[in-house]
Design a protein around this motif. Sequence first.
Motif, PDB file in Angstrom:
ATOM      1  N   GLN A 116       2.321   0.773 -13.753  1.00 53.01           N
ATOM      2  CA  GLN A 116       1.726   0.374 -12.295  1.00 53.01           C
ATOM      3  C   GLN A 116       0.602   1.110 -11.915  1.00 53.01           C
ATOM      4  OE1 GLN A 116       4.589  -1.154  -9.423  1.00 53.01           O
ATOM      5  NE2 GLN A 116       5.153  -2.672 -10.849  1.00 53.01           N
ATOM      6  N   PHE A 117       1.035   2.170 -12.166  1.00 52.60           N
ATOM      7  CA  PHE A 117       0.299   3.370 -11.347  1.00 52.60           C
ATOM      8  C   PHE A 117      -1.216   3.674 -12.048  1.00 52.60           C
ATOM      9  CE2 PHE A 117      -1.593   7.972 -10.111  1.00 52.60           C
ATOM     10  CZ  PHE A 117      -1.565   7.968  -9.446  1.00 52.60           C
ATOM     11  N   LEU A 118      -0.680   3.753 -13.722  1.00 55.99           N
ATOM     12  CA  LEU A 118      -2.093   3.857 -14.606  1.00 55.99           C
ATOM     13  C   LEU A 118      -3.684   2.811 -13.874  1.00 55.99           C
ATOM     14  CD1 LEU A 118      -0.130   5.318 -17.182  1.00 55.99           C
ATOM     15  CD2 LEU A 118      -2.264   6.689 -15.911  1.00 55.99           C
ATOM     16  N   ASP A 119      -2.601   1.535 -13.750  1.00 55.03           N
ATOM     17  CA  ASP A 119      -3.325   0.611 -13.601  1.00 55.03           C
ATOM     18  C   ASP A 119      -3.510   0.116 -11.943  1.00 55.03           C
ATOM     19  OD1 ASP A 119      -2.372  -1.079 -15.909  1.00 55.03           O
ATOM     20  OD2 ASP A 119      -0.289  -2.020 -14.998  1.00 55.03           O
ATOM     21  N   PHE A 120      -3.090   0.973 -11.656  1.00 57.77           N
ATOM     22  CA  PHE A 120      -4.293   1.030  -9.846  1.00 57.77           C
ATOM     23  C   PHE A 120      -5.434   1.885 -10.614  1.00 57.77           C
ATOM     24  CE2 PHE A 120      -5.057   3.471  -6.343  1.00 57.77           C
ATOM     25  CZ  PHE A 120      -5.572   1.583  -5.323  1.00 57.77           C
ATOM     26  N   CYS A 121      -4.990   3.242 -10.895  1.00 57.90           N
ATOM     27  CA  CYS A 121      -6.386   3.740 -11.705  1.00 57.90           C
ATOM     28  C   CYS A 121      -7.046   3.751 -12.214  1.00 57.90           C
ATOM     29  CB  CYS A 121      -5.477   5.593 -12.372  1.00 57.90           C
ATOM     30  SG  CYS A 121      -4.406   6.264 -11.422  1.00 57.90           S
ATOM     31  N   ARG A 122      -6.905   2.949 -13.241  1.00 56.13           N
ATOM     32  CA  ARG A 122      -7.981   1.546 -13.819  1.00 56.13           C
ATOM     33  C   ARG A 122      -9.111   0.988 -12.835  1.00 56.13           C
ATOM     34  NH1 ARG A 122      -4.145   2.300 -18.596  1.00 56.13           N
ATOM     35  NH2 ARG A 122      -2.550   1.105 -17.481  1.00 56.13           N
ATOM     36  N   LYS A 123      -8.249  -0.293 -11.516  1.00 53.10           N
ATOM     37  CA  LYS A 123      -8.798  -0.466 -11.009  1.00 53.10           C
ATOM     38  C   LYS A 123      -9.585   0.629  -9.891  1.00 53.10           C
ATOM     39  CE  LYS A 123      -5.538  -3.783  -9.440  1.00 53.10           C
ATOM     40  NZ  LYS A 123      -5.056  -3.795  -8.164  1.00 53.10           N
ATOM     41  N   TYR A 124      -9.404   1.586  -9.007  1.00 59.49           N
ATOM     42  CA  TYR A 124      -9.509   2.644  -8.643  1.00 59.49           C
ATOM     43  C   TYR A 124     -11.071   3.552  -8.945  1.00 59.49           C
ATOM     44  CZ  TYR A 124      -9.454   6.734  -5.272  1.00 59.49           C
ATOM     45  OH  TYR A 124     -10.489   7.507  -4.391  1.00 59.49           O
ATOM     46  N   PHE A 125     -10.841   3.742 -10.391  1.00 60.66           N
ATOM     47  CA  PHE A 125     -11.497   4.757 -11.334  1.00 60.66           C
ATOM     48  C   PHE A 125     -12.586   3.854 -11.757  1.00 60.66           C
ATOM     49  CE2 PHE A 125      -8.877   8.656 -11.059  1.00 60.66           C
ATOM     50  CZ  PHE A 125      -9.456   9.102  -9.709  1.00 60.66           C
TER      51      PHE A 125
ATOM     52  N   GLY B 252       2.498   5.790   8.708  1.00 64.30           N
ATOM     53  CA  GLY B 252       1.448   5.157   8.380  1.00 64.30           C
ATOM     54  C   GLY B 252       0.447   5.840   7.543  1.00 64.30           C
ATOM     55  N   ALA B 253       0.348   6.562   7.595  1.00 62.77           N
ATOM     56  CA  ALA B 253      -0.786   7.637   7.051  1.00 62.77           C
ATOM     57  C   ALA B 253      -1.263   7.299   5.474  1.00 62.77           C
ATOM     58  CB  ALA B 253      -0.478   8.321   7.093  1.00 62.77           C
ATOM     59  N   ARG B 254      -2.428   7.312   4.948  1.00 59.51           N
ATOM     60  CA  ARG B 254      -3.071   6.959   3.606  1.00 59.51           C
ATOM     61  C   ARG B 254      -2.422   8.472   2.714  1.00 59.51           C
ATOM     62  NH1 ARG B 254      -4.593   2.377   4.100  1.00 59.51           N
ATOM     63  NH2 ARG B 254      -5.592   2.134   2.287  1.00 59.51           N
TER      64      ARG B 254
ATOM     65  N   ARG C  65      -0.086   8.834  -3.474  1.00 60.91           N
ATOM     66  CA  ARG C  65       0.678   8.103  -1.821  1.00 60.91           C
ATOM     67  C   ARG C  65       1.222   6.524  -3.149  1.00 60.91           C
ATOM     68  NH1 ARG C  65      -2.534   5.575   0.687  1.00 60.91           N
ATOM     69  NH2 ARG C  65      -1.421   3.511   0.250  1.00 60.91           N
ATOM     70  N   ARG C  66       0.173   6.390  -3.481  1.00 61.89           N
ATOM     71  CA  ARG C  66       0.132   5.160  -4.441  1.00 61.89           C
ATOM     72  C   ARG C  66       1.225   4.720  -5.903  1.00 61.89           C
ATOM     73  NH1 ARG C  66      -2.618   0.348  -2.407  1.00 61.89           N
ATOM     74  NH2 ARG C  66      -4.342   1.032  -1.685  1.00 61.89           N
ATOM     75  N   GLY C  67       1.705   6.273  -6.119  1.00 56.25           N
ATOM     76  CA  GLY C  67       2.449   6.637  -7.645  1.00 56.25           C
ATOM     77  C   GLY C  67       3.529   6.516  -6.803  1.00 56.25           C
TER      78      GLY C  67
ATOM     79  N   GLN D   2       1.173  -1.453  -0.037  1.00 56.43           N
ATOM     80  CA  GLN D   2      -0.013  -0.039   0.034  1.00 56.43           C
ATOM     81  C   GLN D   2       0.741   0.963  -0.213  1.00 56.43           C
ATOM     82  OE1 GLN D   2      -3.786  -0.219   2.296  1.00 56.43           O
ATOM     83  NE2 GLN D   2      -3.092  -1.489   3.164  1.00 56.43           N
ATOM     84  N   ASN D   3       2.383   1.000  -0.117  1.00 54.34           N
ATOM     85  CA  ASN D   3       2.940   2.370  -0.124  1.00 54.34           C
ATOM     86  C   ASN D   3       3.007   3.229   1.111  1.00 54.34           C
ATOM     87  OD1 ASN D   3       5.037   3.335  -1.167  1.00 54.34           O
ATOM     88  ND2 ASN D   3       4.770   4.877  -2.368  1.00 54.34           N
ATOM     89  N   LEU D   4       2.880   2.665   2.127  1.00 55.32           N
ATOM     90  CA  LEU D   4       2.699   3.004   3.816  1.00 55.32           C
ATOM     91  C   LEU D   4       4.245   3.556   4.471  1.00 55.32           C
ATOM     92  CD1 LEU D   4      -0.074   1.694   4.959  1.00 55.32           C
ATOM     93  CD2 LEU D   4      -0.146   3.820   3.733  1.00 55.32           C
TER      94      LEU D   4
END
Length: 318
Positions: free
Chosen positions: A72-81, A153-155, A133-135, A28-30
Amino acid sequence: MGKMINITTQASPSLALIKYWGKQNKKQNLPATTSLAMTLDTLHTTTEISFSQNKDVIRLNGIEKQDDKIIQFLDFCRKYFKTDHYYTLFTENNFPTKAGIASSASGFAALAAAVNAFENKGLDNKALSALARRGSASASRSVFGGFTLLKAGAREAIPLENKDYWPELRVMVCLVSAKEKFIGSREAMEASRTSSPYYSVWIKSSRSLCKHAIDAFYKKDFEKLGWAIRQSYLRMFSTMFTAHNPIIYWEPGSLQIIQTAETLRKNGIAVFETMDAGPQVKLFYLEPDEKQIKKMILQECPDLNFMICSAGKGVRYL
Ligand code: 2P0
């Protein structure tokens, strides 16, 4: 016809006074430490996003490349959105990329905002900070202008004060080398975490150091803040020097500036240096001392290129 949209965003690097180095949660990149940072003006990443047919196309500073971290970040965005869109990105930095000047902080903040606008999702800055933060964890800070805190530990980052809070505060970014770093900060901080005997001390001691810095920041006690700024980067580098294998971003030119800052302090001028994952040295000082600092720096390092920054704005849509 949303697919014809073309959106341009801009964001600036977030320079940490108190450093984030190491992850509490990799997936989660915390971050494992709390960082206190200043979003810079003058420097920026500009990102233009548009629709692409069947794959992501990324042009970074005019050169097309498949950057894994971005994909990887764009893949995450596709899932997220919840979209299957591919994107064409034109992204430009007005400062050296991947050289330890937080291009991933400004880059992912600008990109998160661009995808958000392109997909018409209307995320507020808090949600945008968590997405950025995911990026890159430091990108969560670049979403906001002025001074920010990213807690362990923050998001998402928290905006502390806006850019006008401390108008005399300046940063001189000394460009020791514009070469791309030989090891990315993600890999380097992971090496520190998994192999430096000092990593646990770094985590533990960061807490009181950050408290000290926040207290100084609110009192505008520059000497006290400066002490913490120096301790933070030197403790962070101690975990790199003692990693297996050791990571040394410093170059002779870095040390020359560190020593010049020491000479200036001996002459009664309050100037405090910091460094990130690269050889550049950044000097914090107050504007009334600028003339003398410039003079001494140019006397010691006549060919040095530098950029002077104040606190700047958060992410913006052009
Ligand atoms: C910082 N740096 O606090 C620290 C100090 C560099 C040294 O954040 O893995 O690109 O993408 O979350 O944010 C650089 O690391 O790392 C960084 P990821 P990031 O500014």
